[in-house]
Design a protein around this motif. Structure first.
Motif, PDB file in Angstrom:
ATOM      1  N   LYS A   1       0.837  -1.199   0.000  1.00 57.34           N
ATOM      2  CA  LYS A   1       0.000   0.000   0.000  1.00 57.34           C
ATOM      3  C   LYS A   1       0.871   1.247   0.000  1.00 57.34           C
ATOM      4  CE  LYS A   1      -4.062  -1.931   2.303  1.00 57.34           C
ATOM      5  NZ  LYS A   1      -4.874  -1.918   3.529  1.00 57.34           N
ATOM      6  N   ASP A   2       1.908   1.233   0.849  1.00 57.84           N
ATOM      7  CA  ASP A   2       2.818   2.385   0.913  1.00 57.84           C
ATOM      8  C   ASP A   2       3.513   2.605  -0.429  1.00 57.84           C
ATOM      9  OD1 ASP A   2       2.095   2.655   3.556  1.00 57.84           O
ATOM     10  OD2 ASP A   2       3.951   1.778   4.362  1.00 57.84           O
ATOM     11  N   ALA A   3       3.949   1.512  -1.044  1.00 63.44           N
ATOM     12  CA  ALA A   3       4.647   1.620  -2.333  1.00 63.44           C
ATOM     13  C   ALA A   3       3.715   2.173  -3.408  1.00 63.44           C
ATOM     14  CB  ALA A   3       5.192   0.256  -2.752  1.00 63.44           C
ATOM     15  N   ARG A   4       2.463   1.719  -3.402  1.00 61.23           N
ATOM     16  CA  ARG A   4       1.498   2.214  -4.385  1.00 61.23           C
ATOM     17  C   ARG A   4       1.225   3.694  -4.182  1.00 61.23           C
ATOM     18  NH1 ARG A   4      -2.262  -2.943  -3.940  1.00 61.23           N
ATOM     19  NH2 ARG A   4      -1.330  -4.198  -5.593  1.00 61.23           N
ATOM     20  N   SER A   5       1.034   4.083  -2.944  1.00 55.48           N
ATOM     21  CA  SER A   5       0.749   5.497  -2.692  1.00 55.48           C
ATOM     22  C   SER A   5       1.954   6.365  -3.036  1.00 55.48           C
ATOM     23  CB  SER A   5       0.318   5.725  -1.240  1.00 55.48           C
ATOM     24  OG  SER A   5       1.371   5.432  -0.349  1.00 55.48           O
ATOM     25  N   GLU A   6       3.146   5.886  -2.740  1.00 57.96           N
ATOM     26  CA  GLU A   6       4.354   6.635  -3.087  1.00 57.96           C
ATOM     27  C   GLU A   6       4.516   6.725  -4.614  1.00 57.96           C
ATOM     28  OE1 GLU A   6       8.910   7.298  -1.957  1.00 57.96           O
ATOM     29  OE2 GLU A   6       7.422   6.602  -0.537  1.00 57.96           O
ATOM     30  N   ALA A   7       4.232   5.623  -5.296  1.00 56.93           N
ATOM     31  CA  ALA A   7       4.324   5.634  -6.758  1.00 56.93           C
ATOM     32  C   ALA A   7       3.300   6.599  -7.350  1.00 56.93           C
ATOM     33  CB  ALA A   7       4.105   4.224  -7.314  1.00 56.93           C
ATOM     34  N   ALA A   8       2.086   6.604  -6.806  1.00 55.71           N
ATOM     35  CA  ALA A   8       1.061   7.531  -7.286  1.00 55.71           C
ATOM     36  C   ALA A   8       1.498   8.973  -7.060  1.00 55.71           C
ATOM     37  CB  ALA A   8      -0.265   7.263  -6.589  1.00 55.71           C
ATOM     38  N   LYS A   9       2.122   9.225  -5.910  1.00 49.93           N
ATOM     39  CA  LYS A   9       2.604  10.576  -5.613  1.00 49.93           C
ATOM     40  C   LYS A   9       3.705  10.973  -6.591  1.00 49.93           C
ATOM     41  CE  LYS A   9       4.551  13.447  -2.019  1.00 49.93           C
ATOM     42  NZ  LYS A   9       5.749  13.476  -1.245  1.00 49.93           N
ATOM     43  N   GLU A  10       4.639  10.068  -6.870  1.00 53.92           N
ATOM     44  CA  GLU A  10       5.716  10.353  -7.813  1.00 53.92           C
ATOM     45  C   GLU A  10       5.162  10.599  -9.214  1.00 53.92           C
ATOM     46  OE1 GLU A  10       8.853   7.478  -7.822  1.00 53.92           O
ATOM     47  OE2 GLU A  10       9.134   7.601  -5.653  1.00 53.92           O
ATOM     48  N   ILE A  11       4.172   9.813  -9.595  1.00 54.93           N
ATOM     49  CA  ILE A  11       3.546   9.994 -10.906  1.00 54.93           C
ATOM     50  C   ILE A  11       2.895  11.364 -10.985  1.00 54.93           C
ATOM     51  CG2 ILE A  11       1.630   9.217 -12.372  1.00 54.93           C
ATOM     52  CD1 ILE A  11       2.329   6.342 -11.483  1.00 54.93           C
ATOM     53  N   GLU A  12       2.190  11.746  -9.945  1.00 59.33           N
ATOM     54  CA  GLU A  12       1.524  13.052  -9.919  1.00 59.33           C
ATOM     55  C   GLU A  12       2.545  14.188  -9.980  1.00 59.33           C
ATOM     56  OE1 GLU A  12      -1.602  15.481 -10.216  1.00 59.33           O
ATOM     57  OE2 GLU A  12      -1.726  13.299 -10.154  1.00 59.33           O
ATOM     58  N   ASP A  13       3.636  14.056  -9.236  1.00 58.27           N
ATOM     59  CA  ASP A  13       4.685  15.078  -9.264  1.00 58.27           C
ATOM     60  C   ASP A  13       5.310  15.175 -10.658  1.00 58.27           C
ATOM     61  OD1 ASP A  13       4.234  15.574  -6.587  1.00 58.27           O
ATOM     62  OD2 ASP A  13       5.986  14.434  -5.878  1.00 58.27           O
ATOM     63  N   TYR A  14       5.585  14.021 -11.259  1.00 55.55           N
ATOM     64  CA  TYR A  14       6.172  13.997 -12.602  1.00 55.55           C
ATOM     65  C   TYR A  14       5.216  14.630 -13.613  1.00 55.55           C
ATOM     66  CZ  TYR A  14       8.403  12.160 -16.804  1.00 55.55           C
ATOM     67  OH  TYR A  14       9.009  12.037 -18.030  1.00 55.55           O
ATOM     68  N   LYS A  15       3.935  14.310 -13.472  1.00 61.47           N
ATOM     69  CA  LYS A  15       2.919  14.857 -14.373  1.00 61.47           C
ATOM     70  C   LYS A  15       2.856  16.379 -14.246  1.00 61.47           C
ATOM     71  CE  LYS A  15      -1.937  14.121 -15.564  1.00 61.47           C
ATOM     72  NZ  LYS A  15      -3.163  13.440 -15.200  1.00 61.47           N
ATOM     73  N   LYS A  16       2.889  16.882 -13.013  1.00 55.92           N
ATOM     74  CA  LYS A  16       2.868  18.330 -12.796  1.00 55.92           C
ATOM     75  C   LYS A  16       4.104  18.990 -13.389  1.00 55.92           C
ATOM     76  CE  LYS A  16       0.024  18.384  -8.626  1.00 55.92           C
ATOM     77  NZ  LYS A  16      -0.011  18.604  -7.182  1.00 55.92           N
ATOM     78  N   ALA A  17       5.264  18.361 -13.218  1.00 55.40           N
ATOM     79  CA  ALA A  17       6.504  18.917 -13.771  1.00 55.40           C
ATOM     80  C   ALA A  17       6.433  18.971 -15.294  1.00 55.40           C
ATOM     81  CB  ALA A  17       7.695  18.085 -13.325  1.00 55.40           C
ATOM     82  N   LYS A  18       5.944  17.918 -15.915  1.00 52.65           N
ATOM     83  CA  LYS A  18       5.848  17.890 -17.371  1.00 52.65           C
ATOM     84  C   LYS A  18       4.823  18.899 -17.881  1.00 52.65           C
ATOM     85  CE  LYS A  18       8.964  15.116 -18.697  1.00 52.65           C
ATOM     86  NZ  LYS A  18      10.061  15.625 -19.523  1.00 52.65           N
ATOM     87  N   GLU A  19       3.717  19.069 -17.158  1.00 49.59           N
ATOM     88  CA  GLU A  19       2.730  20.057 -17.559  1.00 49.59           C
ATOM     89  C   GLU A  19       3.313  21.459 -17.467  1.00 49.59           C
ATOM     90  OE1 GLU A  19      -0.990  19.677 -15.490  1.00 49.59           O
ATOM     91  OE2 GLU A  19      -1.351  17.666 -16.295  1.00 49.59           O
ATOM     92  N   ALA A  20       4.057  21.723 -16.407  1.00 51.58           N
ATOM     93  CA  ALA A  20       4.703  23.029 -16.262  1.00 51.58           C
ATOM     94  C   ALA A  20       5.711  23.251 -17.388  1.00 51.58           C
ATOM     95  CB  ALA A  20       5.385  23.130 -14.903  1.00 51.58           C
TER      96      ALA A  20
END
Length: 120
Positions: free
Chosen positions: A35-54
């Motif tokens: 569960k922790d790994a999934r939530s961390e991966a989701a957070k990393e994906i969201e951060d990466y997505k925000k960086a790419k959008e910026a």
């Protein structure tokens, strides 16, 4: 001897219960880690997505001026071509009308080449 066997069985049962507890704890630990790994991966994906959008927004903003400049250049070129076509039209419209009227009014009647002569 029965007491000794009973005590041995009791010890084995307690060991089995403790092993079951350890296995259960290991399963819970593994589940929690997943569960922790999934939530961390989701957070990393969201951060990466925000960086790419910026990054995309920045790229788009830096090239937006180029698009408007290109549009102005295309509009100017189109206007020049339209003016050239209009000028050509104005120069040659009299000649074209004369040629069309000559073709319609001046008719030279002749027999078709495939028509057979009568009596021949």
């Amino acid at each position: 001897m029965a007491a000794q066997q009973s005590q041995g069985i009791q010890t084995l049962l307690e060991a089995e219960k403790e092993a079951a507890k350890i296995v259960q704890q290991a399963r819970q630990y593994r589940t929690q880690k997943l569960k922790d790994a999934r939530s961390e991966a989701a957070k990393e994906i969201e951060d990466y997505k925000k960086a790419k959008e910026a990054e995309f927004k920045s790229f788009e903003a830096s090239h937006a001026g180029t698009t408007s400049n290109a549009q102005v250049a295309v509009d100017k070129e189109t206007e020049q071509k339209l003016q050239a076509i209009t000028d050509t039209y104005e120069q040659h419209k009299g000649q074209v009308v004369k040629k069309l009227l000559d073709r319609v009014v001046l008719v030279k009647p002749e027999l078709h080449r495939n028509l057979k002569k009568v009596g021949a």
